[in-house]
Each structure stands twice: as C-alpha cells, then as structure tokens.
Write an enzyme that holds these catalytic residues in place. Structure first.
Site, short mmCIF file in Angstrom:
data_model
loop_
_atom_site.label_atom_id
_atom_site.label_comp_id
_atom_site.label_asym_id
_atom_site.label_seq_id
_atom_site.Cartn_x
_atom_site.Cartn_y
_atom_site.Cartn_z
N ASP A 9 30.73 52.33 -52.97
CA ASP A 9 29.89 51.53 -53.88
C ASP A 9 29.21 50.47 -53.02
O ASP A 9 29.58 50.28 -51.85
CB ASP A 9 30.78 50.87 -54.95
N SER A 10 28.26 49.78 -53.61
CA SER A 10 27.63 48.67 -52.88
C SER A 10 28.63 47.56 -52.58
O SER A 10 28.39 46.74 -51.71
CB SER A 10 26.49 48.10 -53.73
N TYR A 41 22.73 46.56 -54.55
CA TYR A 41 21.73 47.61 -54.42
C TYR A 41 20.70 47.56 -55.57
O TYR A 41 19.55 47.98 -55.41
CB TYR A 41 22.39 49.00 -54.53
N GLY A 42 21.17 47.09 -56.72
CA GLY A 42 20.44 47.35 -57.97
C GLY A 42 19.10 46.68 -58.14
O GLY A 42 18.33 47.05 -59.01
N CYS A 73 28.91 54.47 -57.94
CA CYS A 73 27.83 53.50 -58.13
C CYS A 73 26.71 54.21 -58.89
O CYS A 73 26.19 55.23 -58.41
CB CYS A 73 27.34 53.04 -56.76
N ASN A 74 26.38 53.69 -60.07
CA ASN A 74 25.30 54.31 -60.85
C ASN A 74 23.98 54.23 -60.11
O ASN A 74 23.19 55.17 -60.10
CB ASN A 74 25.15 53.58 -62.19
N CYS A 187 27.12 50.16 -65.03
CA CYS A 187 27.26 49.73 -63.64
C CYS A 187 28.75 49.57 -63.40
O CYS A 187 29.45 48.99 -64.24
CB CYS A 187 26.54 48.39 -63.43
N HIS A 189 30.44 47.74 -61.60
CA HIS A 189 30.97 46.37 -61.50
C HIS A 189 31.38 45.81 -62.87
O HIS A 189 32.26 44.97 -62.95
CB HIS A 189 29.92 45.42 -60.91
#
Ligand code: DGL
Length: 269
Positions: A9-10, A41-42, A73-74, A187, A189
């Site tokens: 993931d980020s 990243y988003g 991670c979406n 997401c 997170h």
C-alpha cells in the site's frame, strides 16, 4: 509452496487488509511493504502511482520471490493493476475496488456514499464500477482529501476534524427515504479510523470495506494454483520506504498485536 505473499500500500492503510489476510490464511508468510516515503498516492495522478507500484512490485519479487501479490490499495489497483498483471503474467495479483456491489445489494434506502481518494473516484475504473452496479441507487462520491496524510502522521486532531467534515458530506444518515444507510470505505486507510467515522453517524449505519472478501479471494487464487500454505506458523516481514520504527509502531497500533518479525526498511528506488 512456502514463498511469502507480498502485500503493498502507499502506507499503513493496507494493514487493514493484512489483518484480514492473516486471519484467513494463518499459515502463510507475508511481506508487507508500506511506500510511506511516497504517500499519499491518491491526490497525485496516475503516472506517479503507476511508477511507484511498478517499483514496489519489482522489489518484492526480486528480494522475496513472492508467490502472489495483493495490491492492498484501491488507488494503486485502479491505476496500475492491469500493467502489473501484463508485466508479471506468472504472478497471481489480487487487487481491490470499492465495495459498491454489496452496498447496492444490501442498502434499504438505495442511498449510498462512497468515501475514497480523489484518484480512485476520478478513475475510469470507478466510473465503470458505478455504471455496472449502481443501478437505480443514488451513489454519492466523497473524496476525502488529506485523510490518508493525517492517518499516516498519527495526527489525531486532523483525523478528528476530517472525519467530521467528510461524514457531514456523506450524510444525512438514517433509514428514512432519501437518507444514506450504507457507506463504502473505498480506501484501505479508512477502516483504521472507523470508530472515529462512526461517532458522526447513527449506530445502524453500515460501513462496508473489502478486507475479508480480498482475503477470501486470495485464498481461492492460491488454492487454485496449488500455492496455499496449509501448515506452519506463518509470519510477517514489514518493509517500506519510510522509517522502520514508524512502520513497526503503526503495525503494532493498527494490527493491535505484537509483530513476530521485522526487516530493516529498504527504499524501492
Ligand atoms: N490506501 C490507499 C487506497 O486504498 C490510498 C491511499 C493514498 O492516497 O495513498 O486508496
């Protein structure tokens, strides 16, 4: 097959998926890579996310010989999974996307809010998902700028303020006609701050995330390829592009369990 499963993931968001993976697949060894130095990243656009996803995947393959990769991670799934699959045809790659389908299937009011990063919600993949599954439901997109950064930084004041702001945008909540009864956490997170989000909603509001279904899909994929670890203790290596102590503290905090192993941080350059 005893090679580890790579998960990335980020940052710490994918730990919400890792927890589900470890519960579903207790005999597997996992390597979790948090790309903390390059998060979030988003809000940065596709080219950036593609470049980072490629580098992290390459590093997990080269250093650990991973037998499967879970893109936890979406945003990275949306931007890069098709390229990763094309570049590594022998590696099974599991991704995730906002759980719109189960949300539409179970919502009683037909009003659903999807909380996700700006990148995910602006993507063609999300538009296609909405076109396929929204049907007659009223689906509201709520981009949650800044929330990933606040979670990464353990910034409690910012988490509190942003959860309040975005839940106000996601509502009004309730079971009456026109009210939102289901929120998709699009997401990885956001499940980490579900308790804080819940404070701004009635207890009956349903939050849907993708950890458990992704873990089940990973089991199916490993099993179909004869790569499932069916005995042994399993294990976890934590790696990332940020400070190792911060990742270890985050994992202990968000996974709420002591870590059995850890590895020094290494930058995916
Ligand atoms: N956890 C990630 C996701 O599921 C993204 C976070 C970011 O913006 O870096 O979309």
């Amino acid at each position: 097959m005893n090679n580890p499963v790579g998960v990335f993931d980020s940052g710490v968001g994918g730990l919400s998926v890792l927890a589900a993976l470890r519960a579903e697949l207790p005999h597997e060894r996992f390597v979790y890579f948090a790309d903390t130095a390059f998060a979030p990243y988003g809000e940065r656009g596709n080219a950036y996310v593609i470049e980072r996803s490629r580098k992290v995947a390459d590093q997990l393959i080269a250093e650990h010989g991973i037998k499967a990769l879970v893109v936890a991670c979406n945003t990275a799934t949306t931007a890069a999974i098709h390229l990763l699959r094309a570049e590594h045809p022998a590696l099974p790659i599991v991704g995730l996307e906002p759980a719109l389908k189960p949300a539409v299937a179970t919502s009683r009011t037909g009003h659903i809010s999807v909380m996700a990063t700006r990148g995910t919600l602006a993507s063609a993949k999300y538009a296609a998902l909405r076109d396929s599954f929204a049907g007659s439901a009223n689906v509201r997109a709520v981009p949650c700028d800044g929330l990933v950064k606040a979670i990464e930084g353990f910034d409690t004041a910012a988490i509190t303020e942003l959860c309040a702001r975005y839940m106000a945008e996601a509502g009004p909540f309730g079971d009456a006609p026109g009210q939102v009864d289901t929120v998709v956490l699009g997401c990885t997170h956001y499940p980490l701050v579900k308790d804080e989000l819940q404070r701004h909603a009635p207890p009956a509001l349903r939050f849907i995330d993708t950890g458990a279904p992704v873990a089940q899909q990973t089991r199916r994929v490993l099993s179909s390829l004869g790569r499932l670890a069916e005995s042994g203790e399993g294990g976890l290596v934590l790696q990332g592009s940020g400070a190792p102590a911060v990742l270890e503290a985050a994992a202990a905090h968000w996974l709420q369990e002591p870590q059995d192993t850890s590895a020094p941080a290494a930058t995916a350059a």
